[in-house]
Design a protein around this motif. Structure first.
Motif, PDB file in Angstrom:
ATOM      1  N   ALA A  64     -28.588 -40.647  11.548  1.00 46.04           N
ATOM      2  CA  ALA A  64     -28.612 -39.672  10.458  1.00 46.04           C
ATOM      3  C   ALA A  64     -27.230 -39.501   9.837  1.00 46.04           C
ATOM      4  O   ALA A  64     -27.084 -39.471   8.610  1.00 46.04           O
ATOM      5  CB  ALA A  64     -29.135 -38.328  10.966  1.00 46.04           C
ATOM      6  N   GLY A  65     -26.218 -39.397  10.675  1.00 46.71           N
ATOM      7  CA  GLY A  65     -24.870 -39.164  10.170  1.00 46.71           C
ATOM      8  C   GLY A  65     -24.277 -40.343   9.451  1.00 46.71           C
ATOM      9  O   GLY A  65     -23.493 -40.181   8.507  1.00 46.71           O
ATOM     10  N   THR A  66     -24.621 -41.557   9.856  1.00 50.88           N
ATOM     11  CA  THR A  66     -24.040 -42.767   9.278  1.00 50.88           C
ATOM     12  C   THR A  66     -24.847 -43.297   8.104  1.00 50.88           C
ATOM     13  O   THR A  66     -24.282 -43.786   7.119  1.00 50.88           O
ATOM     14  CB  THR A  66     -23.924 -43.869  10.348  1.00 50.88           C
ATOM     15  N   LEU A  67     -26.166 -43.202   8.179  1.00 54.29           N
ATOM     16  CA  LEU A  67     -27.024 -43.822   7.177  1.00 54.29           C
ATOM     17  C   LEU A  67     -27.691 -42.831   6.235  1.00 54.29           C
ATOM     18  O   LEU A  67     -28.295 -43.243   5.244  1.00 54.29           O
ATOM     19  CB  LEU A  67     -28.107 -44.662   7.868  1.00 54.29           C
ATOM     20  N   GLY A  68     -27.597 -41.533   6.523  1.00 48.98           N
ATOM     21  CA  GLY A  68     -28.323 -40.543   5.749  1.00 48.98           C
ATOM     22  C   GLY A  68     -27.570 -40.023   4.543  1.00 48.98           C
ATOM     23  O   GLY A  68     -26.393 -40.321   4.329  1.00 48.98           O
ATOM     24  N   ASP A  69     -28.281 -39.235   3.730  1.00 52.00           N
ATOM     25  CA  ASP A  69     -27.697 -38.570   2.578  1.00 52.00           C
ATOM     26  C   ASP A  69     -26.896 -37.352   3.028  1.00 52.00           C
ATOM     27  O   ASP A  69     -26.788 -37.078   4.230  1.00 52.00           O
ATOM     28  CB  ASP A  69     -28.801 -38.129   1.609  1.00 52.00           C
ATOM     29  N   ALA A  70     -26.397 -36.598   2.059  1.00 56.13           N
ATOM     30  CA  ALA A  70     -25.563 -35.435   2.381  1.00 56.13           C
ATOM     31  C   ALA A  70     -26.327 -34.401   3.207  1.00 56.13           C
ATOM     32  O   ALA A  70     -25.742 -33.711   4.040  1.00 56.13           O
ATOM     33  CB  ALA A  70     -25.049 -34.796   1.099  1.00 56.13           C
ATOM     34  N   GLY A  71     -27.638 -34.301   2.999  1.00 53.37           N
ATOM     35  CA  GLY A  71     -28.428 -33.313   3.734  1.00 53.37           C
ATOM     36  C   GLY A  71     -29.049 -33.844   5.009  1.00 53.37           C
ATOM     37  O   GLY A  71     -29.933 -33.199   5.584  1.00 53.37           O
ATOM     38  N   ALA A  72     -28.589 -35.004   5.496  1.00 56.46           N
ATOM     39  CA  ALA A  72     -29.171 -35.605   6.700  1.00 56.46           C
ATOM     40  C   ALA A  72     -28.875 -34.772   7.934  1.00 56.46           C
ATOM     41  O   ALA A  72     -27.834 -34.096   8.008  1.00 56.46           O
ATOM     42  CB  ALA A  72     -28.630 -37.021   6.890  1.00 56.46           C
ATOM     43  N   ARG A  73     -29.778 -34.853   8.922  1.00 54.55           N
ATOM     44  CA  ARG A  73     -29.533 -34.145  10.178  1.00 54.55           C
ATOM     45  C   ARG A  73     -30.385 -34.753  11.281  1.00 54.55           C
ATOM     46  O   ARG A  73     -31.385 -35.434  11.023  1.00 54.55           O
ATOM     47  CB  ARG A  73     -29.830 -32.658  10.044  1.00 54.55           C
ATOM     48  N   ALA A  74     -29.979 -34.497  12.494  1.00 49.19           N
ATOM     49  CA  ALA A  74     -30.723 -34.936  13.675  1.00 49.19           C
ATOM     50  C   ALA A  74     -31.114 -33.702  14.484  1.00 49.19           C
ATOM     51  O   ALA A  74     -30.329 -32.764  14.596  1.00 49.19           O
ATOM     52  CB  ALA A  74     -29.885 -35.874  14.520  1.00 49.19           C
ATOM     53  N   GLU A  75     -32.320 -33.732  15.020  1.00 48.78           N
ATOM     54  CA  GLU A  75     -32.784 -32.642  15.880  1.00 48.78           C
ATOM     55  C   GLU A  75     -33.501 -33.244  17.079  1.00 48.78           C
ATOM     56  O   GLU A  75     -34.357 -34.114  16.934  1.00 48.78           O
ATOM     57  CB  GLU A  75     -33.748 -31.712  15.125  1.00 48.78           C
ATOM     58  N   VAL A  76     -33.131 -32.799  18.265  1.00 48.48           N
ATOM     59  CA  VAL A  76     -33.778 -33.234  19.494  1.00 48.48           C
ATOM     60  C   VAL A  76     -34.190 -31.975  20.257  1.00 48.48           C
ATOM     61  O   VAL A  76     -33.341 -31.116  20.537  1.00 48.48           O
ATOM     62  CB  VAL A  76     -32.835 -34.111  20.358  1.00 48.48           C
ATOM     63  N   TRP A  77     -35.473 -31.856  20.579  1.00 51.98           N
ATOM     64  CA  TRP A  77     -35.961 -30.643  21.182  1.00 51.98           C
ATOM     65  C   TRP A  77     -37.196 -30.920  22.032  1.00 51.98           C
ATOM     66  O   TRP A  77     -37.751 -32.008  21.992  1.00 51.98           O
ATOM     67  CB  TRP A  77     -36.275 -29.585  20.123  1.00 51.98           C
ATOM     68  N   ARG A  78     -37.562 -29.943  22.831  1.00 54.65           N
ATOM     69  CA  ARG A  78     -38.743 -30.046  23.683  1.00 54.65           C
ATOM     70  C   ARG A  78     -39.916 -29.318  23.073  1.00 54.65           C
ATOM     71  O   ARG A  78     -39.810 -28.162  22.695  1.00 54.65           O
ATOM     72  CB  ARG A  78     -38.453 -29.470  25.080  1.00 54.65           C
ATOM     73  N   ALA A  79     -41.028 -30.040  22.951  1.00 56.39           N
ATOM     74  CA  ALA A  79     -42.227 -29.434  22.363  1.00 56.39           C
ATOM     75  C   ALA A  79     -42.968 -28.610  23.399  1.00 56.39           C
ATOM     76  O   ALA A  79     -42.890 -28.877  24.594  1.00 56.39           O
ATOM     77  CB  ALA A  79     -43.140 -30.530  21.828  1.00 56.39           C
TER      78      ALA A  79
END
Length: 272
Positions: free
Chosen positions: A257-272
């Motif tokens: 996300a940080g390298t290939l994404g746009d300005a609004g890119a983000r990563a989220e990792v969570w437990r469902a």
């Protein structure tokens, strides 16, 4: 939105999926021999001068990854596999999950990939000829992995449909549920596109109802989820994730996300 492996080979979503699959396989191998089952295997190996050249998604994905100066360890592991298939330094060939996994198998490990389309199943078999522990089969992967999983305890299962059919989300959730009910030690990794949160949340609710097992959700959003006709990001949903999966998924998704994404890119990792 249809997602054909050959058209999108080497794009950002493949990087998330394949870097995490490599880590999951290595982690499971540390505990002993492993069987990997793949519902929608595709052709196994892709020439990026073919269908992928028309989409140009590989240019914004694997080609940028290979040109990056600084890569974290789990991204570097994927880069090493791609480099091994492209010894001249160009990025022409990209490994799909079958070849990527087959190259990493140990002597007692096994890989079985399923492909519904006959012409693609032939390409799959050809791509796996050099790997005695791997085989490709033609058939409906949703049904066939459930039968295989009953014979292989503690398997690693990849569910990676092209989302060409309206019931893919439902069948993916039901297949994951059937596998973990039959084998509570199985790990199931499901790839999905991220188009809009309504669709994705609905899938997660179905999956929770079907599995009732610990579940990790790893999202890489390259742009805000405002246009449901675009693949704005992707997710890997891992049922029965092994220890360390949260950190591994975070490393991968943040880099993509940080390298290939746009300005609004983000990563989220969570437990469902």
């Amino acid at each position: 939105m249809n997602y054909r492996h050959s058209f999108h080979a080497g794009n950002f979503a493949d990087l998330v999926k394949h870097a995490l699959v490599l880590w999951l396989l290595t982690t499971r191998q540390a505990a002993g021999p492993v069987t990997v089952l793949d519902t929608h295997a595709g052709a196994g190996l892709y020439d990026l001068t073919g269908d992928a050249a028309r989409s140009r998604e590989a240019e914004a994905g694997i080609q940028r990854l290979m040109a990056a100066a600084a890569r974290p360890a789990l991204i570097e592991a994927l880069a090493a596999e791609v480099a091994a298939l492209n010894p001249n330094g160009r990025v022409r060939f990209y490994p799909g999950s079958p070849v990527l996994i087959a190259r990493a198998l140990k002597t007692a490990d096994h890989y079985v990939g399923f492909e519904l389309r006959e012409e693609v199943a032939g390409l799959l078999r050809d791509s796996l000829k050099a790997f005695p522990g791997a085989r490709g089969e033609i058939g409906d992967g949703y049904d066939m992995v459930r039968a295989e999983a009953k014979q292989a305890r503690g398997s690693l299962v990849l569910i990676d449909p092209p989302f060409e059919r309206p019931d893919d989300y439902l069948r993916a959730a039901e297949t994951a549920g059937g596998i973990v009910r039959a084998d509570p030690d199985a790990t199931v990794a499901i790839w999905t596109p991220l188009k809009d949160m309504e669709t994705f949340d609905g899938f997660l609710r179905r999956l929770a109802s079907a599995t009732a097992a610990p579940t990790l959700v790893a999202e890489a959003r390259l742009r805000p989820l405002t246009d449901p006709m675009k693949m704005n990001g992707c997710a890997m949903v891992v049922v029965n994730p092994p220890k360390g999966a949260d950190a591994a998924a975070t490393e991968i998704c943040r880099w993509v996300a940080g390298t290939l994404g746009d300005a609004g890119a983000r990563a989220e990792v969570w437990r469902a």
